[in-house]
Design an enzyme around this catalytic site. Structure first.
Site, mmCIF file in Angstrom:
data_model
loop_
_atom_site.group_PDB
_atom_site.id
_atom_site.type_symbol
_atom_site.label_atom_id
_atom_site.label_comp_id
_atom_site.label_asym_id
_atom_site.label_seq_id
_atom_site.Cartn_x
_atom_site.Cartn_y
_atom_site.Cartn_z
ATOM 1 C CG ASP A 8 -1.793 1.195 1.357
ATOM 2 O OD1 ASP A 8 -2.423 1.546 0.338
ATOM 3 O OD2 ASP A 8 -1.856 1.824 2.427
ATOM 4 C CB SER A 9 0.275 4.816 -0.484
ATOM 5 O OG SER A 9 -0.881 4.959 0.325
ATOM 6 C CE1 TYR A 33 2.386 5.123 -3.918
ATOM 7 C CE2 TYR A 33 1.164 3.183 -4.621
ATOM 8 C CZ TYR A 33 2.351 3.774 -4.241
ATOM 9 O OH TYR A 33 3.500 3.021 -4.200
ATOM 10 N N GLY A 34 -3.364 8.574 -4.268
ATOM 11 C CA GLY A 34 -4.639 8.993 -4.847
ATOM 12 C C GLY A 34 -4.584 10.247 -5.700
ATOM 13 C CB CYS A 83 -2.946 -0.075 -2.743
ATOM 14 S SG CYS A 83 -3.007 1.534 -3.538
ATOM 15 C CG ASN A 84 -9.474 -0.048 -2.899
ATOM 16 O OD1 ASN A 84 -10.376 -0.756 -3.296
ATOM 17 N ND2 ASN A 84 -9.123 -0.001 -1.625
ATOM 18 C CB THR A 85 -4.917 4.080 -5.755
ATOM 19 O OG1 THR A 85 -5.726 4.672 -4.729
ATOM 20 C CG2 THR A 85 -4.598 5.103 -6.801
ATOM 21 C CD GLU A 130 -0.318 6.894 6.016
ATOM 22 O OE1 GLU A 130 0.675 6.935 6.762
ATOM 23 O OE2 GLU A 130 -0.671 5.849 5.412
ATOM 24 C CB CYS A 163 -9.369 4.261 -0.023
ATOM 25 S SG CYS A 163 -7.756 4.722 0.655
ATOM 26 C CB THR A 164 -6.619 -0.400 2.052
ATOM 27 O OG1 THR A 164 -5.509 0.381 1.574
ATOM 28 C CG2 THR A 164 -7.007 -1.439 1.030
ATOM 29 C CG HIS A 165 -5.111 4.947 4.025
ATOM 30 N ND1 HIS A 165 -4.518 4.447 2.903
ATOM 31 C CD2 HIS A 165 -4.109 5.439 4.800
ATOM 32 C CE1 HIS A 165 -3.205 4.640 2.975
ATOM 33 N NE2 HIS A 165 -2.932 5.251 4.126
#
Ligand code: DGL
Length: 288
Positions: A21-22, A53-54, A84-86, A161, A193-195
């Protein structure tokens, strides 16, 4: 661009599953892997020096994903799950053709789960994922009767984050983002989004109690379990401790990871391999 690395020679520990992921978003996927695949050993990479990344272009994301997968291949992974979906929205179809190990993404499993339970589906995701139309396209393909509304939520990744989930301002930001979806009277919400599952305590109080929440990670990991079985790659021995790597500062990642994982990971900083400039081009152009 098949890389042809002999994975057996590169590693003398049992082959791991790579996830990336980012940043700390992938931890929501890691927790699901611990739950569903407790015997699997995991290699985690967070591209913290380059998040979010988005807001990146499709070309940048594809380049980053190729770098990460090239490095993971050298580490001897047997499979990669994009946490990461992006990356799943913009690079999965391309890189699946380029590497020899199975690579799974979040979009199709998430779309499938949502289309099975809902008719009016909301998607919250990064700007890049929303612009790609990956979720609406996948849902429409599965079930043309579903309607889809998307909202890009660029403030959510920095909130997670920076560990500001409990900040009073976060609830106001979330309320603004969700307004369109509430007005559209959605019955199902995809965490695109995984966040965002980290924000579940806030988001769930702002939506009706009947809302179906879909975390695509649950379904991607279930699909991975089936694929490992089918390929004879499942591990039967106890898992090794998860190996964590980041491109930015390990200390900040560790501080956040500790609160979700309940243990302080020993995270290493890594520099990913530089790739030849032509690998920035989409594959179709490369093979012309
Ligand atoms: N967590 C990632 C996703 O699922 C990336 C978020 C970001 O870095 O913008 O899309």
């Amino acid at each position: 661009m098949k890389h042809g690395v002999d994975r057996q020679l590169m590693s003398n520990s049992p082959a791991r599953i790579g996830i990336f992921d980012s940043g700390v978003g992938g931890l929501t996927v890691l927790q699901e892997i611990y739950r569903q695949l407790p015997h699997e050993s995991i290699l985690y990479f967070g591209d913290t020096a380059r998040l979010p990344y988005g807001s990146r272009s499709a070309e940048e994301i594809l380049y980053f994903v190729r770098q990460i997968l090239t490095w993971m291949e050298l580490k001897g992974v047997k499979m990669v799950m994009m946490a990461c979906n992006t990356s799943s929205a913009l690079a999965l179809d391309i890189v699946q053709q380029e590497f020899d190990f199975p690579i799974l993404g979040l979009i199709r499993p998430g779309a499938q789960a949502a289309s099975q339970v809902g008719r009016r589906i909301g998607v919250i995701a990064t700007q890049a994922t929303v612009s790609s139309q990956a979720y609406p396209d996948a849902i429409q393909e599965l079930d043309g009767n579903c309607q889809v509304w998307q909202v890009a939520c660029p403030k959510f990744v920095p909130i997670v984050e920076r560990n500001q989930i409990q900040h009073p301002q976060t609830s106001r930001v979330a309320e603004d983002y969700l307004q369109t979806l509430v007005t559209a009277n959605i019955d199902t919400l995809i965490y695109g989004c995984t966040h965002y599952p980290h924000l579940a305590p806030v988001l769930q109080t702002l939506l009706p109690s009947t809302m179906q929440f879909i975390n695509p990670a649950n379904y991607m990991v279930a699909a991975a379990a089936k694929e490992l079985d089918a390929l004879g790659l499942s591990s039967n021995s106890p898992a090794w401790p998860t190996e964590f790597y980041v491109s930015g500062r390990p200390r900040e990642f560790n501080r956040l990871a500790f609160q979700w994982l309940g243990y302080r990971p020993a995270t290493h900083q890594v520099r990913l391999p530089d790739l030849a400039p032509q690998t920035i081009m989409p594959r179709e152009q490369m093979i012309q």
